[in-house]
Design a protein around this motif. Structure first.
Motif, mmCIF file in Angstrom:
data_model
loop_
_atom_site.group_PDB
_atom_site.id
_atom_site.type_symbol
_atom_site.label_atom_id
_atom_site.label_comp_id
_atom_site.label_asym_id
_atom_site.label_seq_id
_atom_site.Cartn_x
_atom_site.Cartn_y
_atom_site.Cartn_z
ATOM 1 N N ILE A 88 0.818 -1.227 0.000
ATOM 2 C CA ILE A 88 0.000 0.000 0.000
ATOM 3 C C ILE A 88 0.852 1.278 0.000
ATOM 4 O O ILE A 88 0.606 2.188 -0.796
ATOM 5 C CB ILE A 88 -0.986 -0.005 1.179
ATOM 6 N N PRO A 89 1.885 1.407 0.869
ATOM 7 C CA PRO A 89 2.718 2.630 0.817
ATOM 8 C C PRO A 89 3.389 2.834 -0.538
ATOM 9 O O PRO A 89 3.524 3.969 -1.007
ATOM 10 C CB PRO A 89 3.760 2.394 1.917
ATOM 11 N N ILE A 90 3.813 1.726 -1.187
ATOM 12 C CA ILE A 90 4.442 1.824 -2.511
ATOM 13 C C ILE A 90 3.443 2.332 -3.533
ATOM 14 O O ILE A 90 3.759 3.170 -4.390
ATOM 15 C CB ILE A 90 5.000 0.450 -2.937
ATOM 16 N N ILE A 91 2.192 1.843 -3.435
ATOM 17 C CA ILE A 91 1.139 2.296 -4.347
ATOM 18 C C ILE A 91 0.866 3.776 -4.160
ATOM 19 O O ILE A 91 0.753 4.539 -5.129
ATOM 20 C CB ILE A 91 -0.152 1.481 -4.120
ATOM 21 N N ILE A 92 0.792 4.213 -2.911
ATOM 22 C CA ILE A 92 0.530 5.630 -2.619
ATOM 23 C C ILE A 92 1.650 6.507 -3.171
ATOM 24 O O ILE A 92 1.405 7.542 -3.801
ATOM 25 C CB ILE A 92 0.385 5.846 -1.093
ATOM 26 N N ALA A 93 2.902 6.073 -2.947
ATOM 27 C CA ALA A 93 4.050 6.865 -3.419
ATOM 28 C C ALA A 93 4.127 6.920 -4.937
ATOM 29 O O ALA A 93 4.664 7.871 -5.507
ATOM 30 C CB ALA A 93 5.344 6.282 -2.852
ATOM 31 N N SER A 94 3.557 5.904 -5.618
ATOM 32 C CA SER A 94 3.630 5.862 -7.081
ATOM 33 C C SER A 94 2.863 7.004 -7.744
ATOM 34 O O SER A 94 3.131 7.350 -8.886
ATOM 35 C CB SER A 94 3.093 4.519 -7.593
ATOM 36 N N PHE A 95 1.914 7.611 -7.039
ATOM 37 C CA PHE A 95 1.147 8.720 -7.603
ATOM 38 C C PHE A 95 2.013 9.964 -7.835
ATOM 39 O O PHE A 95 1.625 10.854 -8.586
ATOM 40 C CB PHE A 95 -0.028 9.083 -6.682
#
Length: 305
Positions: A88-95
């Motif tokens: 989840i943190p990786i997904i959020i940072a990908s934005f």
């Protein structure tokens, strides 16, 4: 490798010229990632260990109690099922991939972008889509072995820069072009990344010392990690942006030795000459331009004969 040394020196110089804004942008991304990482890890920890005394479970495991082993096995299964929380943190940072890319590209183009320019780049969905596609491709290659996954991750590393510069191109086209662009240069970028390992070792020692401080050690370690990550990521991303410019334009030679720019490309002295052209900064058109040039040369040769 001289190219790596030159790129790092230029990255350090550019970062110092705009250190406040670089630090704040990287700090924001780092804090954003850390907050979600703490939240997701806390939720996962609670779901797995709610109502269970770890000390008692450890004691019973040492005694060989069958019920304790059964409980531990069920906890392990639950932990495996909740592994998606770590993503989840990786997904959020990908934005923030494309806004971050634009910020560092502006910096090496001679500008001093402010923090507000980072937030003005609202290409969040594009960023997520590109990063997701890269993640899937790298993951699939990693199923073979770890090394192919690392190689492909490096191959696709220029995709965000290509996408930022060419918004009309699809994410798949940018990833493919990045792979073409990095042909013969993956080792150089890998060594560039590897050259920062010493900083991470020193940081881990310092953060471990902070974590050992009574009562506030964990908070000191988290704060120290955010500050260190902001500084080192600013350094690495500045160098990565320069690496992209070297692949697509004669950036460093044009800046420091413009009179030798053409000769260096011709005589194979420029580290990234394979894709650099003097009059064409769009890597998507390089093959077409070479084909047209070859065709024209053939026609001229026919006329002369």
């Amino acid at each position: 490798m001289q190219a790596r040394k030159t790129i790092k020196e230029e990255a350090k110089k550019l970062m110092k010229e705009n250190i406040k804004n670089v630090f704040l942008v990287c700090l924001f991304i780092g804090i954003f990632y850390t907050v979600f990482e703490v939240i997701t890890s806390s939720i996962s920890e609670y779901v797995i260990w709610a109502g269970i005394d770890r000390q008692e479970l450890s004691t019973e495991l040492k005694k060989g109690v069958k019920e304790a082993y059964d409980l531990y096995y069920s906890l392990t299964k639950k932990e495996t099922l909740l592994v998606f929380f770590d993503i989840i943190p990786i997904i959020i940072a990908s934005f923030f991939v494309l806004p971050r890319t634009g910020f560092f590209l502006k910096q090496i183009e001679g500008k001093k972008p402010a923090v507000k320019e980072f937030f003005s780049e609202k290409r969040y969905f594009e960023s997520f889509k590109l990063k997701l596609l890269i993640f899937v491709k790298v993951f699939l290659w990693s199923l073979l072995l770890v090394i192919p996954g690392i190689i492909k991750a490096i191959s696709y590393s220029m995709a965000p820069y290509l996408k930022y510069k060419n918004p009309e191109k699809s994410c798949g086209e940018c990833i493919k072009k990045s792979s073409d662009l990095m042909e013969g240069h993956k080792g150089s970028l890998f060594i560039f990344y590897l050259s920062f390992i010493g900083w991470y070792i020193l940081a881990s020692i310092g953060l471990s010392a902070m974590n050992s401080v009574p009562f506030i050690g964990m908070y000191l370690s988290i704060a120290g990690n955010c500050v260190f990550s902001a500084l080192i990521n600013g350094y690495i991303l500045s160098g990565e942006a320069i690496f992209y410019k070297e692949l697509t334009e004669p950036y460093l030679l044009e800046k420091y030795n413009p009179e030798q720019k053409n000769n260096s490309i011709k005589d194979n002295q420029k580290p990234f000459e394979e894709y650099g052209t003097e009059n064409n900064n769009d890597p998507f058109d390089l093959k077409e331009e070479k084909n047209c040039q070859s065709k024209n040369d053939g026609e001229k040769g026919g006329e002369e004969s």
